[in-house]
Scaffold this motif. Structure first.
Motif, PDB file in Angstrom:
ATOM      1  N   ILE A  13     100.038  67.371  39.276  1.00  0.00           N
ATOM      2  CA  ILE A  13      99.483  68.055  40.448  1.00  0.00           C
ATOM      3  C   ILE A  13     100.548  68.941  41.106  1.00  0.00           C
ATOM      4  N   GLU A  33     106.642  69.185  30.338  1.00  0.00           N
ATOM      5  CA  GLU A  33     105.860  67.955  30.567  1.00  0.00           C
ATOM      6  C   GLU A  33     106.086  67.025  29.380  1.00  0.00           C
ATOM      7  N   PRO A  40      95.117  63.201  30.926  1.00  0.00           N
ATOM      8  CA  PRO A  40      93.830  62.890  31.536  1.00  0.00           C
ATOM      9  C   PRO A  40      93.994  61.629  32.380  1.00  0.00           C
ATOM     10  N   ARG A 105      91.513  62.836  39.286  1.00  0.00           N
ATOM     11  CA  ARG A 105      92.857  63.399  39.183  1.00  0.00           C
ATOM     12  C   ARG A 105      93.009  64.286  37.947  1.00  0.00           C
ATOM     13  N   ARG A 127     111.161  66.880  27.364  1.00  0.00           N
ATOM     14  CA  ARG A 127     111.650  66.477  28.689  1.00  0.00           C
ATOM     15  C   ARG A 127     113.133  66.779  28.797  1.00  0.00           C
ATOM     16  N   TYR A 184      94.269  52.302  35.686  1.00  0.00           N
ATOM     17  CA  TYR A 184      93.044  53.111  35.668  1.00  0.00           C
ATOM     18  C   TYR A 184      92.759  53.484  34.222  1.00  0.00           C
ATOM     19  N   ARG A 235     107.063  51.902  30.636  1.00  0.00           N
ATOM     20  CA  ARG A 235     106.699  52.690  29.438  1.00  0.00           C
ATOM     21  C   ARG A 235     106.109  51.829  28.316  1.00  0.00           C
ATOM     22  N   GLY A 290     106.694  66.212  45.544  1.00  0.00           N
ATOM     23  CA  GLY A 290     105.603  65.273  45.273  1.00  0.00           C
ATOM     24  C   GLY A 290     106.103  63.838  45.141  1.00  0.00           C
TER      25      GLY A 290
HETATM   26  C1  FAD Z   1      97.747  59.793  34.537  1.00  0.00           C
HETATM   27  C2  FAD Z   1      97.858  59.638  36.033  1.00  0.00           C
HETATM   28  C3  FAD Z   1      96.799  59.029  36.738  1.00  0.00           C
HETATM   29  C4  FAD Z   1      96.887  58.877  38.121  1.00  0.00           C
HETATM   30  N1  FAD Z   1      95.842  58.324  38.787  1.00  0.00           N
HETATM   31  C5  FAD Z   1      95.861  58.212  40.134  1.00  0.00           C
HETATM   32  C6  FAD Z   1      94.754  57.660  40.860  1.00  0.00           C
HETATM   33  O1  FAD Z   1      93.729  57.295  40.291  1.00  0.00           O
HETATM   34  N2  FAD Z   1      94.842  57.535  42.199  1.00  0.00           N
HETATM   35  C7  FAD Z   1      95.964  57.935  42.879  1.00  0.00           C
HETATM   36  O2  FAD Z   1      96.003  57.797  44.112  1.00  0.00           O
HETATM   37  N3  FAD Z   1      97.020  58.489  42.228  1.00  0.00           N
HETATM   38  C8  FAD Z   1      97.000  58.632  40.877  1.00  0.00           C
HETATM   39  N4  FAD Z   1      98.080  59.175  40.210  1.00  0.00           N
HETATM   40  C9  FAD Z   1      99.219  59.663  41.011  1.00  0.00           C
HETATM   41  C10 FAD Z   1      98.872  60.986  41.681  1.00  0.00           C
HETATM   42  O3  FAD Z   1      98.583  61.958  40.698  1.00  0.00           O
HETATM   43  C11 FAD Z   1     100.047  61.415  42.549  1.00  0.00           C
HETATM   44  O4  FAD Z   1     100.275  60.424  43.539  1.00  0.00           O
HETATM   45  C12 FAD Z   1      99.880  62.714  43.331  1.00  0.00           C
HETATM   46  O5  FAD Z   1      98.841  63.510  42.894  1.00  0.00           O
HETATM   47  C13 FAD Z   1     101.190  63.533  43.315  1.00  0.00           C
HETATM   48  O6  FAD Z   1     101.335  64.052  42.013  1.00  0.00           O
HETATM   49  P1  FAD Z   1     102.690  64.449  41.326  1.00  0.00           P
HETATM   50  O7  FAD Z   1     102.382  65.684  40.532  1.00  0.00           O
HETATM   51  O8  FAD Z   1     103.808  64.485  42.308  1.00  0.00           O
HETATM   52  O9  FAD Z   1     103.037  63.206  40.370  1.00  0.00           O
HETATM   53  P2  FAD Z   1     102.207  62.588  39.141  1.00  0.00           P
HETATM   54  O10 FAD Z   1     100.764  62.824  39.284  1.00  0.00           O
HETATM   55  O11 FAD Z   1     102.665  61.197  38.948  1.00  0.00           O
HETATM   56  O12 FAD Z   1     102.684  63.470  37.876  1.00  0.00           O
HETATM   57  C14 FAD Z   1     103.943  63.395  37.274  1.00  0.00           C
HETATM   58  C15 FAD Z   1     103.889  64.158  35.944  1.00  0.00           C
HETATM   59  O13 FAD Z   1     105.201  64.218  35.389  1.00  0.00           O
HETATM   60  C16 FAD Z   1     105.159  63.811  34.042  1.00  0.00           C
HETATM   61  N5  FAD Z   1     106.477  63.239  33.701  1.00  0.00           N
HETATM   62  C17 FAD Z   1     106.921  61.992  34.002  1.00  0.00           C
HETATM   63  N6  FAD Z   1     108.207  61.869  33.593  1.00  0.00           N
HETATM   64  C18 FAD Z   1     108.551  63.051  33.042  1.00  0.00           C
HETATM   65  C19 FAD Z   1     109.759  63.556  32.469  1.00  0.00           C
HETATM   66  N7  FAD Z   1     110.847  62.796  32.378  1.00  0.00           N
HETATM   67  N8  FAD Z   1     109.772  64.836  32.011  1.00  0.00           N
HETATM   68  C20 FAD Z   1     108.651  65.626  32.092  1.00  0.00           C
HETATM   69  N9  FAD Z   1     107.489  65.196  32.624  1.00  0.00           N
HETATM   70  C21 FAD Z   1     107.448  63.932  33.104  1.00  0.00           C
HETATM   71  C22 FAD Z   1     104.007  62.822  33.955  1.00  0.00           C
HETATM   72  O14 FAD Z   1     103.517  62.712  32.637  1.00  0.00           O
HETATM   73  C23 FAD Z   1     102.999  63.477  34.891  1.00  0.00           C
HETATM   74  O15 FAD Z   1     102.229  64.445  34.234  1.00  0.00           O
HETATM   75  C24 FAD Z   1      98.057  59.343  38.823  1.00  0.00           C
HETATM   76  C25 FAD Z   1      99.103  59.957  38.122  1.00  0.00           C
HETATM   77  C26 FAD Z   1      99.008  60.112  36.738  1.00  0.00           C
HETATM   78  C27 FAD Z   1     100.153  60.777  35.995  1.00  0.00           C
END
Ligand code: FAD
Length: 397
Positions: A13, A33, A40, A105, A127, A184, A235, A290
């Motif tokens: 996100i 990524e 998904p 999401r 990564r 989930y 993991r 984030g």
């Molecule tokens: C598959 C999934 C399902 C989720 N489901 C829910 C839910 O149902 N309800 C809820 O409240 N929150 C959920 N979350 C968390 C939610 O998306 C976040 O709290 C919020 O949207 C902020 O998003 P973010 O992009 O900061 O982090 P995140 O959504 O956690 O995304 C992090 C991304 O970074 C990627 N990543 C991780 N490590 C590395 C690395 N070393 N190098 C490159 N990429 C990396 C991950 O694969 C992921 O795509 C989920 C997250 C994921 C990844």
């Protein structure tokens, strides 16, 4: 000073949202990524308050409106599936626990990817493994063996951020565990369940199972439980599934069907329920965005909104400072920190309220859910959602 190239780690996100705004401000953006494609999965996330304004400014509200879930509320059910208490969405005018703009999401991640894929270079299945900062940029080494230089590196890679580990230190220093795990995944549709309600079943022993119908073929399953000292490698998917099977063995309602579906689920997601707390979100040319920098946990219902708002501010401040990252990172932090502080304050009850441990405590939770739907207690619920508006967004050129 001009910063031109930015590497973002994480395409969920916050990462793609930042890619959108940086491109709009004239930056060359690469997103790496670790997953082989946009991941998904996940349940519905809320787009609240000013985050809606950010999405509107990105021009993605029509897609969000098209794909959002139509949920009439959530209800607690007993082992036979009878409702014991419920919280209709209409009670709070779309700003309560169930927000007006709730979207799966995975669907939101796809919308953001679609909106940016032509303007940012996405690299999946790779990564960052090393960062070395010099006077004029950061030398980045990737798992694939590539080495490249970028002006800035942003970690938008979630609660277990790889960028944070490399630039700030091990995650134990920053993750505050709230004492529970959640999973989930997609399961087959349960045609006899009301398609417009998120149903949850509390199980003694601090466990909870939830089903959100999706379409005629699938539903989204959720299993949460109190950690009670148990730890599992973030993991190790096989160990996570084994732990869920053990913790939920013998539970009623639809839990056996959920455990059956978990084995082959294409989008299995499991994580600790926790928050990230840091004194600062940047060091040199590296910054966090984030969940990587300020995860509030799914209990807040505000994590997605924070990621979207943070992306808008970080890119806007970089543009405003003419690429001077020192000034921009300081301004991003100054604007964002009071908002994060509010969003990280969880509603009363926390993990213990969501996962009561005895039948008696489950009945009490039902009672409090019923009370919460009445005035003046309903106002308490609305207070958590109102935090999503607790920031005024600057207009950037
Ligand atoms: C598959 C999934 C399902 C989720 N489901 C829910 C839910 O149902 N309800 C809820 O409240 N929150 C959920 N979350 C968390 C939610 O998306 C976040 O709290 C919020 O949207 C902020 O998003 P973010 O992009 O900061 O982090 P995140 O959504 O956690 O995304 C992090 C991304 O970074 C990627 N990543 C991780 N490590 C590395 C690395 N070393 N190098 C490159 N990429 C990396 C991950 O694969 C992921 O795509 C989920 C997250 C994921 C990844």
């Amino acid at each position: 000073m001009r910063t031109n190239t930015v590497l973002i780690s994480g395409a969920s996100i916050a990462g793609p949202a930042l890619a959108y705004w940086l491109h709009r401000h004239g930056y060359a953006v690469t997103v790496v990524e670790r997953a082989p494609a946009i991941r998904p999965g996940g349940h519905a996330v809320d787009i609240r308050g000013v985050a809606r304004d950010v999405c509107a400014a990105m021009g993605i509200m029509p897609q969000i409106t098209r794909d959002r879930v139509h949920e009439e509320g959530f209800a607690w059910v007993d082992p036979a599936g009878r409702r014991t208490s419920e919280m209709p969405a209409s009670l709070f005018g779309g700003e309560g626990i169930v927000a007006e703009y709730e979207i799966l999401r995975g669907d939101l991640a796809h919308i953001l990817h679609e909106a940016t894929r032509a303007d940012a270079e996405y690299r999946f299945g790779d990564r960052i493994t090393a960062l070395s900062e010099g006077d004029d940029g950061v030398e980045v080494t990737f798992r694939s063996g590539r080495t490249e230089r970028y002006d800035l590196v942003i970690g938008a890679d979630g609660i277990h951020s790889g960028v944070r580990a490399l630039a700030f230190g091990p995650e134990e220093r920053f993750i505050r565990r709230l004492g529970a795990y959640t999973a989930y995944f997609t399961m087959p549709a349960q045609p006899d369940l009301d398609p417009h309600w998120f149903l949850m079943h509390g199980i003694p022993g601090g466990r909870c199972a939830g089903i959100r119908p999706e379409n005629e073929h699938t539903a989204k399953a959720m299993l949460s439980f109190r950690a009670d000292g148990r730890t599992v490698d973030p993991r190790d998917v096989a160990a996570q599934k084994a732990l869920l099977a053990e913790v939920f063995a013998g539970a009623g309602w639809r839990v056996p069907a959920m455990l059956d579906a978990m084995g082959d689920a294409p989008d299995f997601y499991f994580d600790v329920i926790g928050q990230v707390h840091m004194d600062r979100w940047s060091t040199g040319r590296v910054a966090l965005l984030g969940d990587a920098g300020y995860c509030a946990s799914p209990l807040s219902g505000l994590g997605t909104s924070m990621g979207l708002v943070g992306a808008y501010l970080l890119a806007g401040e970089l543009a405003r400072s003419g690429g001077d990252h020192v000034t921009a990172f300081a301004a991003y932090e100054r604007l964002m920190r009071p908002y994060v502080k509010q969003c990280q304050q969880l509603p009363p009850g926390g993990v213990r309220g969501m996962l009561p441990d005895s039948r008696w405590a489950i009945s009490l939770r039902d009672l409090s859910t019923r009370i919460m739907t009445r005035r003046p207690f309903a106002a308490l619920m609305a207070k958590q959602a109102a935090k999503a508006d607790a920031i005024t967004l600057p207009a950037y050129a």
